[in-house]
Design a protein around this motif. Structure first.
Motif, short mmCIF file in Angstrom:
data_model
loop_
_atom_site.label_atom_id
_atom_site.label_comp_id
_atom_site.label_asym_id
_atom_site.label_seq_id
_atom_site.Cartn_x
_atom_site.Cartn_y
_atom_site.Cartn_z
N UNK A 97 11.58 11.79 22.68
CA UNK A 97 11.84 11.84 24.12
C UNK A 97 12.32 10.46 24.59
N UNK A 98 13.44 10.44 25.28
CA UNK A 98 14.01 9.17 25.77
C UNK A 98 14.26 9.28 27.27
N UNK A 99 13.56 8.46 28.00
CA UNK A 99 13.70 8.47 29.46
C UNK A 99 14.80 7.53 29.91
N UNK A 100 15.57 7.97 30.90
CA UNK A 100 16.59 7.11 31.48
C UNK A 100 15.93 6.02 32.30
N UNK A 101 16.55 4.84 32.31
CA UNK A 101 16.01 3.74 33.09
C UNK A 101 16.32 3.93 34.57
N UNK A 102 15.33 3.60 35.40
CA UNK A 102 15.53 3.68 36.84
C UNK A 102 16.21 2.40 37.31
N UNK A 103 17.46 2.48 37.82
CA UNK A 103 18.18 1.27 38.22
C UNK A 103 17.55 0.56 39.42
N UNK A 104 16.66 1.25 40.14
CA UNK A 104 16.06 0.66 41.33
C UNK A 104 14.62 0.17 41.07
N UNK A 105 14.20 0.22 39.77
CA UNK A 105 12.81 -0.08 39.45
C UNK A 105 12.46 -1.51 39.80
N UNK A 106 13.40 -2.44 39.64
CA UNK A 106 13.11 -3.88 39.85
C UNK A 106 13.58 -4.38 41.19
N UNK A 107 14.17 -3.51 42.00
CA UNK A 107 14.72 -3.97 43.29
C UNK A 107 13.64 -3.92 44.37
#
Length: 451
Positions: A441-451
């Motif tokens: 299982x590979x989850x996509x990275x959340x582009x807003x996680x660090x904002x």
């Protein structure tokens, strides 16, 4: 036709070391231990553009009439009969022994081309110790050192020049690694199990000859022996492995080498046949071996051998033991056979072929994605915290074992139960039997996680 060269001599003169040197491999177990090799061991070698086949044999005692030594002698006689030339290996340090004279007498009767190799003679090419080996009356002795590679090229040239073959222009000091047969299409089938369950007997039955030493004594096979075989146009490489005992029961250092070779053979195989002794039942050690096969990711078929030797009560007991101790191999077909009486071998071959084809089944991305989406529509994964895992698409990530990679969001929250549910859906669609199936299982990275 490649010339066939057999290595013959009494125990512990360095035949297996010479075999490894000629084939540029480590296929034969080597240790300072007499009587280590027992079966015929084949390998391919090359000198320049000349190829040849080498047969390693066990310590030869021509007059032996009982026990394992008699079986080893039978294997050596068969190797000599198959060979075009024989390299008679002796030990310069111990000198010419009475057993060497007996072997020399036997080889003269066989009417084969014999070449005398005096091993462990590093730096002794002009030593007077070589003089006594002329007593054999088999021509000029060749001083060699199998361990250090000295004198090997001149010995091989003498052997190969006796055949009608083109001369090689290779300037290397040692023979190059053998090209070997076309192994790409050959199915590597390893037969594994506890000692004395009938592994060698089964392979001998398949081959129709006593190719391997089969003796009623645990630990007869010490090396992983490979045999080429063809059935219905399909090439196989049958690998007989040493029996695996519990770790606490392995005392001899040489048996530890055997265990390593067996584990390597399992890891390198395409399909593993796990053989279980019906008269002993399914033991904890059988479960440990099955666990290792599962961890290695190899396709596996379970065969209960000696099924004809037990009564109905014992058969019911084994059925229950399989359900409890081998529950983690529920995907593997289980067959009942008798290697000695050739019972159940037809269905066994079909199960092995099905397991192999399942391990290398191709799965397209559109079909896998559709299967995952249908599975989610039928049963969604449970929520993990505030979000529910979302499975987007899937593709194949490898073979033997088949690997399915699923991409999506928040997949860290997918439970093992749900992964087994997905595995079942994929297995049912592709009719996978006898092979483990891995789901990544590979989850996509959340582009807003660090904002």
């Amino acid at each position: 036709m490649k010339p066939v060269i057999a290595l013959v001599g009494r125990p512990n003169v360095g035949k297996s070391t010479l075999f490894n040197r000629l084939t540029k491999s480590r296929d034969a177990i080597v240790a300072d231990f007499a009587g280590l090799t027992r079966d015929r061991h084949y390998g391919d070698g090359r000198l320049g553009d000349r190829e040849f086949i080498v047969i390693d044999t066990g310590g030869f005692e021509p007059d032996s009439t009982t026990g394992i030594v008699k079986e080893m002698a039978k294997q050596t006689r068969q190797a000599v009969a198959e060979a075009d030339a024989v390299i008679f290996v002796l030990d310069v340090r111990t000198g010419l022994a009475g057993q060497d004279m007996d072997i020399g007498r036997y080889l003269r009767q066989c009417n084969k081309r014999v070449f005398v190799a005096v091993n462990k003679a590093e730096g002794m090419s002009d030593s007077p110790l070589l003089a006594e080996f002329h007593e054999l009356g088999m021509g000029e002795p060749h001083p060699v050192s199998a361990a250090h590679g000295q004198g090997i090229r001149s010995l091989l040239e003498a052997v190969l020049d006796s055949f009608d073959a083109p001369a090689g222009d290779d300037e290397d000091d040692e023979p190059a690694e053998g090209a070997g047969p076309d192994d790409e299409r050959a199915i590597r089938l390893a037969v594994a199990g506890r000692p004395n369950v009938g592994k060698s007997t089964l392979i001998n039955t398949w081959l129709g000859e006593e190719r391997l030493v089969a003796f009623d004594m645990p630990g007869t096979t010490r090396d992983a022996i490979s045999v080429d075989f063809e059935r219905n146009g399909q090439k196989f490489k049958l690998i007989d492995t040493a029996g695996l005992r519990r770790k606490g029961k392995v005392f001899e250092a040489i048996e530890k080498f055997s265990v390593v070779k067996t584990l390597q053979a399992i890891a390198d195989a395409n399909v593993v046949l796990l053989l279980i002794d019906a008269t002993q039942g399914v033991t904890d050690q059988d479960a440990h071996i099955a666990g290792y096969v599962l961890d290695s990711g190899r396709a596996v078929v379970v065969a209960i051998n000696k099924w004809d030797a037990i009564d109905s009560y014992q058969r019911e007991t084994i059925e229950r033991q399989i359900l409890t101790r081998l529950a983690f191999l529920r995907f593997a077909p289980i067959l009942k056979i008798s290697a000695l009486k050739r019972q159940g071998l037809g269905p066994l071959w079909k199960a092995l072929a099905d397991a192999y084809s399942s391990a290398y089944r191709k799965m397209t991305t559109p079909v896998l994605t559709r299967l995952i989406q249908e599975a989610v529509q039928h049963q969604q994964p449970q929520r993990a915290g505030i979000s529910r895992p979302k499975l987007r698409y899937a593709h194949q990530g490898g073979m033997n074992p088949p690997i399915v990679v699923i991409h999506g969001n928040a997949l860290d929250g997918v439970s093992d139960v749900y992964k087994r549910y997905l595995e079942g859906r994929i297995r049912d669609h592709y009719k996978l039997v006898g092979t483990p199936l891995k789901i990544e299982l590979r989850s996509s990275k959340n582009p807003f996680a660090e904002s």
